[in-house]
Design an enzyme around this catalytic site. Sequence first.
Site, PDB file in Angstrom:
ATOM      1  NE  ARG A  98     -15.176   4.512  33.439  1.00 38.59           N
ATOM      2  CZ  ARG A  98     -15.781   3.634  32.659  1.00 38.59           C
ATOM      3  NH1 ARG A  98     -16.863   3.004  33.078  1.00 38.59           N
ATOM      4  NH2 ARG A  98     -15.339   3.379  31.450  1.00 38.59           N
ATOM      5  N   GLY A 113     -14.968  -0.596  23.982  1.00 34.20           N
ATOM      6  CA  GLY A 113     -16.425  -0.468  24.019  1.00 34.20           C
ATOM      7  C   GLY A 113     -16.931   0.637  23.121  1.00 34.20           C
ATOM      8  CG  ASP A 114     -16.009   4.682  23.878  1.00 37.06           C
ATOM      9  OD1 ASP A 114     -17.129   4.517  24.398  1.00 37.06           O
ATOM     10  OD2 ASP A 114     -15.084   5.287  24.433  1.00 37.06           O
ATOM     11  CG  ASN A 142     -18.145   5.282  29.930  1.00 37.28           C
ATOM     12  OD1 ASN A 142     -17.488   4.283  30.216  1.00 37.28           O
ATOM     13  ND2 ASN A 142     -17.581   6.397  29.510  1.00 37.28           N
TER      14      ASN A 142
END
Length: 173
Positions: free
Chosen positions: A28, A119-120, A26
């Site tokens: 960022r 995605g989660d 994830n």
Amino acid sequence: EAGRRRIGELGRAVRARGGEVAFDANYRALSWPAPAAAWAAIEALGPAITLAMPSSDDHAGLRGAAAPDEIAAAWLALGAREVVVKLAADGACVATAGGERVAVPAARPERIVDTTAAGDAFNAAYIAARLIEGASIEAAARRGAALAAEVIAWTEAIAPPQVGVVAAPDGAP
């Protein structure tokens, strides 16, 4: 830094006891001084990871654009036993340290309202199928794709309570 060390310690302890450690980068960019710093933190955690679940976009931000097999190889080299490379509308590719490879197309959503948490949702369905139900990597990826397609049909990934994925689209467990 202390928090990252603690997460690594916990992950290694879980894995040492035979447990599973799933990890989705994830990534960022705004949360890190540079992609290299984020990758270094992931490398430190690598030996604790049993199931890596990077997206191709996250990996591109961390290491540059690469083919799904190259992405999987990079994560397997960190120590993961299984890698699911999420490819958004192109589906997913799964690779294992034992040499299994499978590509699964994305499920076709009835509508696309909001891709938040796709995605989660994929991760949740995949993990449940693999670790709880003992499904194959292909069946688990199909289950993940099906739930991701369902989630994106709702604002902010909040589906009505009666919505759920019971089986993969092809009827596989």
